[in-house]
Design an enzyme around this catalytic site. Structure first.
Site, mmCIF file in Angstrom:
data_model
loop_
_atom_site.group_PDB
_atom_site.id
_atom_site.type_symbol
_atom_site.label_atom_id
_atom_site.label_comp_id
_atom_site.label_asym_id
_atom_site.label_seq_id
_atom_site.Cartn_x
_atom_site.Cartn_y
_atom_site.Cartn_z
ATOM 1 C CD GLU A 53 57.761 -52.897 9.707
ATOM 2 O OE1 GLU A 53 57.965 -52.170 9.551
ATOM 3 O OE2 GLU A 53 58.897 -53.127 9.980
ATOM 4 C CG HIS B 123 53.576 -49.150 0.347
ATOM 5 N ND1 HIS B 123 54.309 -49.943 -0.587
ATOM 6 C CD2 HIS B 123 53.958 -48.399 1.330
ATOM 7 C CE1 HIS B 123 55.428 -49.663 0.164
ATOM 8 N NE2 HIS B 123 55.263 -49.046 1.224
#
Length: 336
Positions: free
Chosen positions: A73, A142
């Site tokens: 990322e 998540h």
């Protein structure tokens, strides 16, 4: 819903589609409109996205404009900053908002501050798409709802659509913006259906809320999944309590005028947002209303959200933690 469009005065042509399909349509339209728009992220290409949002776009636009990236990322967000500074319009997907912290340096210290640091001489047209929210049994790493983090930070705009139409309109505005915009998508409403304008120039201005249902007794300001939950509840309560439902749509900038106008009419306010209750979106909305319409309030402002806990893996515990329409109803009952 208030919109911007270049079409004539006749009724807009719409089509029923899912939240997922509305996002894909916005991406397709903007990539066709502007060759400088390209996408990158983990599995956005051949795999079609982990939630199948990008679908077959790689087949239509090729791997140069729909780029699969490594699981890095920080790397591809940094690349987006450089790409935007040199004239393109990257649309970056962070698969889960829980991992946006990995690239927070690139967002907070580079992307958000770039125009300021260069005295307004640069633009930073980056759009970040990311999913958030619980309900899938995906456990705490998540399932978080983190949009308050970035709505808080100067230099970044943040939106959180609650319907397929707002998903399309806000995403198109984000891609056309010359400033960085983060689009927070609740993963549990990708299958939600609604009428979506087909006009390719249909957009929703960033910073504009939408009154989805008018009412007289109480205002419910909701985001993302809680918009649908609140609209269903308002329908159930019809004839007992008249509920006005507002889709906040834009977290920053915040449409204070629409909120204040509604509360001056109803005198009561419930804020429904899946983020944690402390120091968050609820508090900002409540404060804006109290600063501008304190003497219109007939009862204390109510908040509906997630307690200050992580989202459990256990389905039973997860449903206990996540807010839904019954929590909005309980909040309404406390003040009406």
């Amino acid at each position: 819903m208030s919109t911007e469009t270049s079409s004539g005065s006749g009724p807009a042509q719409t089509e029923e589609m899912t939240f997922r399909e509305a996002i894909r349509l916005a991406l397709r339209e903007e990539m066709e409109r502007d060759e400088d728009v390209f996408m990158m992220g983990e599995d956005v290409g051949k795999f079609g996205g982990v939630f199948e949002v990008t679908g077959d776009l790689v087949e239509d636009f090729g791997e140069t404009r729909v780029r699969d990236t490594p699981i890095s990322e920080a790397g591809f967000m940094g690349a987006a900053v450089g790409a935007a500074a040199t004239g393109t319009r990257p649309v970056v997907e962070i698969m889960f908002a829980d991992f946006i912290g990995v690239c927070s340096e690139q967002i907070i210290n580079q992307m958000a501050k770039n125009r300021y640091m260069f005295g307004g001489k640069t633009e930073m047209p980056v759009t970040i798409r990311t999913t958030e929210g619980g309900g899938m049994g995906a456990a705490s790493q998540h399932s978080g709802t983190l949009h308050t983090w970035f709505a808080h930070f100067p230099g970044v705009l943040a939106v959180a659509p609650g319907s397929p139409a707002s998903a399309k309109g806000l995403l198109k505005s984000a891609i056309r913006s010359n400033d960085p915009v983060i689009v927070f998508e609740n993963k549990m409403i990708y299958e939600q259906k609604g009428e979506v304008p087909l006009d390719e120039d249909f957009t929703i201005p960033i910073g504009q809320a939408s009154v989805e249902r008018e009412g007289e007794d109480v205002t419910v300001v909701a985001t993302q999944r809680m918009v649908g939950e609140s609209l269903e509840l308002a329908e159930q309560l019809d004839g007992q309590t008249s509920v006005e439902v507002i889709d906040l749509q834009s977290l920053y900038p915040l449409d204070t005028d629409t909120l204040v106008e509604s509360v001056k009419k109803t005198g009561r306010l419930v804020i429904a947002d899946e983020s944690p209750l402390s120091y968050g979106t609820h508090a900002e909305v409540a404060t804006r209303v109290m600063e501008n319409a304190f003497f219109s309030l007939d009862a204390p402002v109510q908040r509906v959200g997630v307690a200050d806990v992580h989202i459990p893996f256990s389905p039973a515990l997860e449903q206990e933690v996540l807010p839904d329409g019954s929590d909005v109803e309980a909040a309404i009952n406390r003040i009406v």
